[in-house]
Design an enzyme around this catalytic site. Sequence first.
Site, PDB file in Angstrom:
ATOM      1  N   GLU A 202      -6.696   7.027  -1.424  1.00 32.00           N
ATOM      2  CA  GLU A 202      -6.102   5.779  -1.910  1.00 32.00           C
ATOM      3  C   GLU A 202      -4.825   6.066  -2.688  1.00 32.00           C
ATOM      4  O   GLU A 202      -4.669   7.142  -3.269  1.00 32.00           O
ATOM      5  CB  GLU A 202      -7.045   5.116  -2.937  1.00 32.00           C
ATOM      6  CG  GLU A 202      -8.278   4.510  -2.376  1.00 32.00           C
ATOM      7  CD  GLU A 202      -9.139   3.923  -3.485  1.00 32.00           C
ATOM      8  OE1 GLU A 202      -9.653   2.824  -3.284  1.00 32.00           O
ATOM      9  OE2 GLU A 202      -9.298   4.562  -4.550  1.00 32.00           O
ATOM     10  N   SER A 302      -2.839   6.558  10.223  1.00 31.59           N
ATOM     11  CA  SER A 302      -3.387   5.247  10.571  1.00 31.59           C
ATOM     12  C   SER A 302      -2.380   4.238  11.077  1.00 31.59           C
ATOM     13  O   SER A 302      -2.757   3.257  11.709  1.00 31.59           O
ATOM     14  CB  SER A 302      -4.142   4.685   9.375  1.00 31.59           C
ATOM     15  OG  SER A 302      -3.283   4.603   8.249  1.00 31.59           O
TER      16      SER A 302
HETATM   17  C1  LIG Z   1      -5.265  -1.519   7.145  1.00 35.24           C
HETATM   18  C2  LIG Z   1      -4.689  -0.185   7.055  1.00 35.24           C
HETATM   19  C3  LIG Z   1      -5.311   0.818   6.292  1.00 35.24           C
HETATM   20  C4  LIG Z   1      -6.554   0.575   5.483  1.00 35.24           C
HETATM   21  O1  LIG Z   1      -7.665   0.318   6.315  1.00 35.24           O
HETATM   22  P1  LIG Z   1      -9.033  -0.246   5.730  1.00 35.24           P
HETATM   23  O2  LIG Z   1      -9.911  -0.407   6.909  1.00 35.24           O
HETATM   24  O3  LIG Z   1      -8.714  -1.546   5.046  1.00 35.24           O
HETATM   25  O4  LIG Z   1      -9.527   0.748   4.738  1.00 35.24           O
HETATM   26  C5  LIG Z   1      -4.752   2.075   6.317  1.00 35.24           C
HETATM   27  N1  LIG Z   1      -3.623   2.345   7.004  1.00 35.24           N
HETATM   28  C6  LIG Z   1      -2.989   1.404   7.715  1.00 35.24           C
HETATM   29  C7  LIG Z   1      -1.752   1.778   8.442  1.00 35.24           C
HETATM   30  C8  LIG Z   1      -3.507   0.112   7.776  1.00 35.24           C
HETATM   31  O5  LIG Z   1      -2.867  -0.815   8.488  1.00 35.24           O
END
Ligand SMILES: *Cc1c(COP(=O)(O)O)cnc(C)c1O
Length: 316
Positions: A202, A302
């Site tokens: 985080e 992500s």
């Molecule tokens: C939404 C998102 C997150 C966080 O995901 P959660 O499932 O809410 O923990 C992390 N990285 C990116 C790029 C996101 O769009």
Amino acid sequence: MPAFEDVRSAAEILSGHALRTPVRSSPIIDAALGATVFFKCENLQRGGAFKFRGAFHTLSKLPQEQLQRGVAAYSSGNHAQAVALAAKLLGSSATIVMPHDAPAVKVRLTASHGARIIRYDRYREDRIAITRELAEKQGLAIVPPFDHADVIAGQGTAALELFEEVGDLDALLMPLGGGGLLAGSLLVSEKLRPGCRVYGVEPLAGNDGQQSLRRGVRVRIDTPQTIADGAQTQQLGELSFPIIQRAVADILTVTDDELLDATRSLGGLLECPVEPTGCLGYAGALSLRDALRGKRVGVIVSGGNADAIAPVPPRQ
Ligand SMILES: *Cc1c(COP(=O)(O)O)cnc(C)c1O
């Protein structure tokens, strides 16, 4: 409660719709960390983030009449875009509640999929209340960004693909916002690789997840100010928290400065666009460097929908 079998069935539903994203590595990063690091590039997923997995999976399980009436979502960007794209692909229509300060690129991309966009003030207005009122008036189904069994199961498919591709990992790190990605990934690691230590990372300013894990209850914080706009959530989900509590190795935090450094170097090293939130896992790996030496490490990148950040080489 979602379980591993739900991730498996989500993978079947997503097959041919979500991309099987590449796993990349960087000799420079391996040398710097003294570890073998596998990056699962969800920044190259449709819609530029893993969120397409949960959104498409959830929408494809809705009844046809509901798809005809439409769906609604609240999001600072990547979930918005994912729901808009999934709605378009499934012949539905999406209404998205987005904050005024959402990155311009995320707003533009969401609109490009034909979604109706409603803006609100992230620091003063309640996005859930706004979305609920709209949904009730117009008969729309709300697709929540993380706290939904089908969303969590969909997000878990990225880790499933990673384990299928690279086999055993000693550690797996990924960004943590509301915990959909982390909870889904934990369902997979618990079942397939129980020895793998899985970490959520985080922004320090938004460390509600770490506080929650330490105290054993879901801690709620004010909307944090951080460059990790995808992790500005105030609280973990009711569904994601118990899974995280049960199976996570730890929740790490990084400062925005650390995250900015990580973001500036990672995109160039992996040769693909990354956004700050998407680099939380990598920033966490850098902070855990000593513990990871000699290990096989997975990192979920992500997302890649950043407003432009000037690339610079990694710090020595
Ligand atoms: C939404 C998102 C997150 C966080 O995901 P959660 O499932 O809410 O923990 C992390 N990285 C990116 C790029 C996101 O769009």
